[in-house]
Design a protein around this motif. Structure first.
Motif, PDB file in Angstrom:
ATOM      1  N   PRO A   1       0.832  -1.209   0.000  1.00 13.95           N
ATOM      2  CA  PRO A   1       0.000   0.000   0.000  1.00 13.95           C
ATOM      3  C   PRO A   1       0.865   1.256   0.000  1.00 13.95           C
ATOM      4  CG  PRO A   1       0.073  -0.969   2.190  1.00 13.95           C
ATOM      5  CD  PRO A   1       0.784  -1.932   1.285  1.00 13.95           C
ATOM      6  N   ALA A   2       0.269   2.356  -0.414  1.00 12.47           N
ATOM      7  CA  ALA A   2       1.008   3.615  -0.523  1.00 12.47           C
ATOM      8  C   ALA A   2       1.564   4.071   0.816  1.00 12.47           C
ATOM      9  CB  ALA A   2       0.105   4.697  -1.121  1.00 12.47           C
ATOM     10  N   GLU A   3       0.884   3.727   1.914  1.00 12.85           N
ATOM     11  CA  GLU A   3       1.370   4.173   3.221  1.00 12.85           C
ATOM     12  C   GLU A   3       2.629   3.432   3.664  1.00 12.85           C
ATOM     13  OE1 GLU A   3      -2.306   1.509   4.035  1.00 12.85           O
ATOM     14  OE2 GLU A   3      -1.728   3.102   2.636  1.00 12.85           O
ATOM     15  N   ALA A   4       2.989   2.355   2.955  1.00 13.98           N
ATOM     16  CA  ALA A   4       4.182   1.600   3.329  1.00 13.98           C
ATOM     17  C   ALA A   4       5.401   1.964   2.495  1.00 13.98           C
ATOM     18  CB  ALA A   4       3.920   0.095   3.217  1.00 13.98           C
TER      19      ALA A   4
ATOM     20  N   LEU B   1      12.845  -6.429   1.950  1.00  8.50           N
ATOM     21  CA  LEU B   1      13.527  -5.330   2.632  1.00  8.50           C
ATOM     22  C   LEU B   1      12.522  -4.296   3.134  1.00  8.50           C
ATOM     23  CD1 LEU B   1      16.063  -3.746   3.469  1.00  8.50           C
ATOM     24  CD2 LEU B   1      16.148  -2.818   1.133  1.00  8.50           C
ATOM     25  N   ILE B   2      11.576  -3.907   2.280  1.00  6.98           N
ATOM     26  CA  ILE B   2      10.582  -2.908   2.685  1.00  6.98           C
ATOM     27  C   ILE B   2       9.734  -3.446   3.832  1.00  6.98           C
ATOM     28  CG2 ILE B   2       8.638  -1.500   1.941  1.00  6.98           C
ATOM     29  CD1 ILE B   2      11.401  -0.754   0.738  1.00  6.98           C
ATOM     30  N   CYS B   3       9.383  -4.709   3.767  1.00  4.09           N
ATOM     31  CA  CYS B   3       8.576  -5.304   4.837  1.00  4.09           C
ATOM     32  C   CYS B   3       9.325  -5.269   6.166  1.00  4.09           C
ATOM     33  CB  CYS B   3       8.211  -6.745   4.478  1.00  4.09           C
ATOM     34  SG  CYS B   3       6.933  -6.876   3.195  1.00  4.09           S
ATOM     35  N   ARG B   4      10.626  -5.479   6.122  1.00  6.05           N
ATOM     36  CA  ARG B   4      11.409  -5.446   7.367  1.00  6.05           C
ATOM     37  C   ARG B   4      11.548  -4.028   7.902  1.00  6.05           C
ATOM     38  NH1 ARG B   4      14.419  -9.178   4.401  1.00  6.05           N
ATOM     39  NH2 ARG B   4      16.023  -7.636   3.875  1.00  6.05           N
TER      40      ARG B   4
ATOM     41  N   GLU C   1      -0.531  -7.047   3.983  1.00  4.70           N
ATOM     42  CA  GLU C   1      -0.815  -8.435   3.617  1.00  4.70           C
ATOM     43  C   GLU C   1       0.351  -9.065   2.867  1.00  4.70           C
ATOM     44  OE1 GLU C   1      -3.954 -10.706   0.664  1.00  4.70           O
ATOM     45  OE2 GLU C   1      -4.666  -9.023   1.862  1.00  4.70           O
ATOM     46  N   ALA C   2       0.966  -8.303   1.973  1.00  8.30           N
ATOM     47  CA  ALA C   2       2.067  -8.846   1.177  1.00  8.30           C
ATOM     48  C   ALA C   2       3.273  -9.218   2.034  1.00  8.30           C
ATOM     49  CB  ALA C   2       2.492  -7.838   0.112  1.00  8.30           C
ATOM     50  N   CYS C   3       3.334  -8.665   3.248  1.00  6.32           N
ATOM     51  CA  CYS C   3       4.441  -8.967   4.157  1.00  6.32           C
ATOM     52  C   CYS C   3       4.117 -10.130   5.091  1.00  6.32           C
ATOM     53  CB  CYS C   3       4.786  -7.740   4.993  1.00  6.32           C
ATOM     54  SG  CYS C   3       5.328  -6.312   4.038  1.00  6.32           S
ATOM     55  N   GLY C   4       2.926 -10.717   4.917  1.00  2.77           N
ATOM     56  CA  GLY C   4       2.539 -11.786   5.824  1.00  2.77           C
ATOM     57  C   GLY C   4       2.012 -11.266   7.135  1.00  2.77           C
TER      58      GLY C   4
ATOM     59  N   PRO D   1      -4.008 -13.743   4.207  1.00  8.91           N
ATOM     60  CA  PRO D   1      -4.850 -14.934   4.248  1.00  8.91           C
ATOM     61  C   PRO D   1      -4.054 -16.143   4.727  1.00  8.91           C
ATOM     62  CG  PRO D   1      -4.210 -14.436   1.992  1.00  8.91           C
ATOM     63  CD  PRO D   1      -3.743 -13.290   2.852  1.00  8.91           C
ATOM     64  N   LYS D   2      -4.728 -17.038   5.422  1.00  9.84           N
ATOM     65  CA  LYS D   2      -4.064 -18.239   5.874  1.00  9.84           C
ATOM     66  C   LYS D   2      -3.832 -19.193   4.715  1.00  9.84           C
ATOM     67  CE  LYS D   2      -5.964 -18.018  10.573  1.00  9.84           C
ATOM     68  NZ  LYS D   2      -6.775 -18.721  11.587  1.00  9.84           N
ATOM     69  N   ALA D   3      -2.738 -19.927   4.788  1.00  7.62           N
ATOM     70  CA  ALA D   3      -2.424 -20.891   3.740  1.00  7.62           C
ATOM     71  C   ALA D   3      -3.483 -21.982   3.715  1.00  7.62           C
ATOM     72  CB  ALA D   3      -1.048 -21.507   3.982  1.00  7.62           C
ATOM     73  N   LEU D   4      -3.830 -22.403   2.509  1.00  4.36           N
ATOM     74  CA  LEU D   4      -4.830 -23.462   2.364  1.00  4.36           C
ATOM     75  C   LEU D   4      -4.226 -24.792   2.817  1.00  4.36           C
ATOM     76  CD1 LEU D   4      -6.289 -22.517  -1.131  1.00  4.36           C
ATOM     77  CD2 LEU D   4      -7.209 -21.955   1.118  1.00  4.36           C
ATOM     78  N   THR D   5      -5.066 -25.617   3.424  1.00  3.56           N
ATOM     79  CA  THR D   5      -4.586 -26.938   3.823  1.00  3.56           C
ATOM     80  C   THR D   5      -4.541 -27.846   2.614  1.00  3.56           C
ATOM     81  OG1 THR D   5      -6.858 -27.585   4.343  1.00  3.56           O
ATOM     82  CG2 THR D   5      -5.526 -26.699   6.151  1.00  3.56           C
ATOM     83  N   SER D   6      -3.718 -28.856   2.685  1.00  5.51           N
ATOM     84  CA  SER D   6      -3.563 -29.780   1.555  1.00  5.51           C
ATOM     85  C   SER D   6      -4.798 -30.619   1.359  1.00  5.51           C
ATOM     86  CB  SER D   6      -2.358 -30.691   1.803  1.00  5.51           C
ATOM     87  OG  SER D   6      -2.520 -31.376   3.026  1.00  5.51           O
ATOM     88  N   CYS D   7      -4.971 -31.140   0.185  1.00  9.08           N
ATOM     89  CA  CYS D   7      -6.129 -31.975  -0.157  1.00  9.08           C
ATOM     90  C   CYS D   7      -5.750 -33.442   0.123  1.00  9.08           C
ATOM     91  CB  CYS D   7      -6.527 -31.795  -1.615  1.00  9.08           C
ATOM     92  SG  CYS D   7      -6.969 -30.090  -2.033  1.00  9.08           S
ATOM     93  N   ARG D   8      -6.126 -33.907   1.281  1.00  8.45           N
ATOM     94  CA  ARG D   8      -5.749 -35.270   1.676  1.00  8.45           C
ATOM     95  C   ARG D   8      -6.650 -36.292   0.984  1.00  8.45           C
ATOM     96  NH1 ARG D   8      -2.227 -35.276   5.839  1.00  8.45           N
ATOM     97  NH2 ARG D   8      -1.975 -33.310   6.988  1.00  8.45           N
ATOM     98  N   ARG D   9      -6.142 -37.499   0.872  1.00  7.40           N
ATOM     99  CA  ARG D   9      -6.909 -38.595   0.274  1.00  7.40           C
ATOM    100  C   ARG D   9      -8.007 -39.064   1.216  1.00  7.40           C
ATOM    101  NH1 ARG D   9      -2.766 -42.993  -1.965  1.00  7.40           N
ATOM    102  NH2 ARG D   9      -4.742 -43.875  -2.646  1.00  7.40           N
TER     103      ARG D   9
END
Length: 257
Positions: A90-93, A230-233, A241-244, A249-257
């Motif tokens: 974002p512009a503020e960052a 570097l900018i995130c640090r 969001e781009a810095c985590g 968003p949370k990482a999606l869980t894997s598609c288990r069998r």
């Protein structure tokens, strides 16, 4: 008999200043004022106790890029690192300043500025086009996509019309051309020369990256390796969001069998 101290005040002192209830070094304020402002809370190390106190807005990371339009390394950094970071943050960052001049040289002949560029006359023209584009557009969000289009395309100097049609059709190509060919463009380029010559330490190469007013070999290497990281640090506000950050968003869980 000494006057009784309210129990609530004793409890607050115990929470904020364990031990003898003595304020932290640098904190010259009574306990009841520790949450009256963010600056006082920081001085008294009471931030975590002042839940209702809003944190002041963090300043954006200031990045200045000194470059030249046909330098391969400059084009790579602008396309791969700088434009990507700008899109994601974002512009503020992040606040970006572009100074196209680089290793050029200028000479005043009969009151007019003439420029000689490292990669020849076409680079001087490219520098001038981008400088006049910035002057005409004023708004960074308007001109940066056009500069990205020019730098990532087949020709920096021949694709202005096409890039304007895609990214900034509201801009007048004729006004930009008049700037490039007239005294206004030369004056703007002379200003870029002054900004470049005023660098401390003096630039040794381009791209020359200045972060929050500083250039070091370490900052340059980190910016070229991962500008987004570097900018995130460096950004002191809530992590985007781009810095985590918390909004990521949370990482999606894997598609288990």
């Amino acid at each position: 008999m000494a006057p009784a101290v309210p129990l609530a005040l004793l409890a607050l002192v115990a929470l904020l200043a364990p031990g003898l209830g003595v304020a932290f070094p640098g904190c010259d304020y009574p306990v009841h004022l520790w949450c009256s402002s963010w600056e006082i809370a920081v001085a008294c190390q009471a931030e975590s106790r002042c839940a209702n106190l809003s944190r002041p807005a963090a300043a954006p990371v200031e990045l200045s890029l000194y470059y030249e339009s046909l330098c391969p390394a400059c084009r790579w950094f602008l396309i791969q690192e700088l434009f990507t970071a700008w899109l994601l943050l974002p512009a503020e960052a992040l606040n970006i300043t572009l100074v196209p001049y680089g290793n050029a040289e200028e000479k005043n002949v009969s009151g007019k500025w003439h420029f000689q560029c490292q990669h020849g006359p076409e680079e001087c023209l490219g520098n001038m086009i981008e400088t006049c584009l910035m002057h005409e557009a004023q708004n960074f969000s308007t001109y940066f996509p056009v500069i990205f289009c020019l730098e990532s395309g087949s020709s920096v100097t021949k694709n202005l019309e096409a890039c304007l049609q895609i990214y900034a059709p509201q801009l007048d190509r004729g006004r930009i051309a008049a700037c490039v060919q007239g005294d206004a463009g030369a004056a703007l380029m002379h200003r870029n020369a002054q900004l470049t010559e005023a660098l401390d330490p003096p630039h040794q190469y381009v791209p020359w990256i200045v972060i929050n007013g500083k250039h070091t070999d370490e900052l340059q290497a980190q910016a070229e390796a991962s500008l987004l990281g570097l900018i995130c640090r460096l950004y002191q506000g809530e992590k985007p969001e781009a810095c985590g950050g918390s909004a990521a968003p949370k990482a999606l869980t894997s598609c288990r069998r």
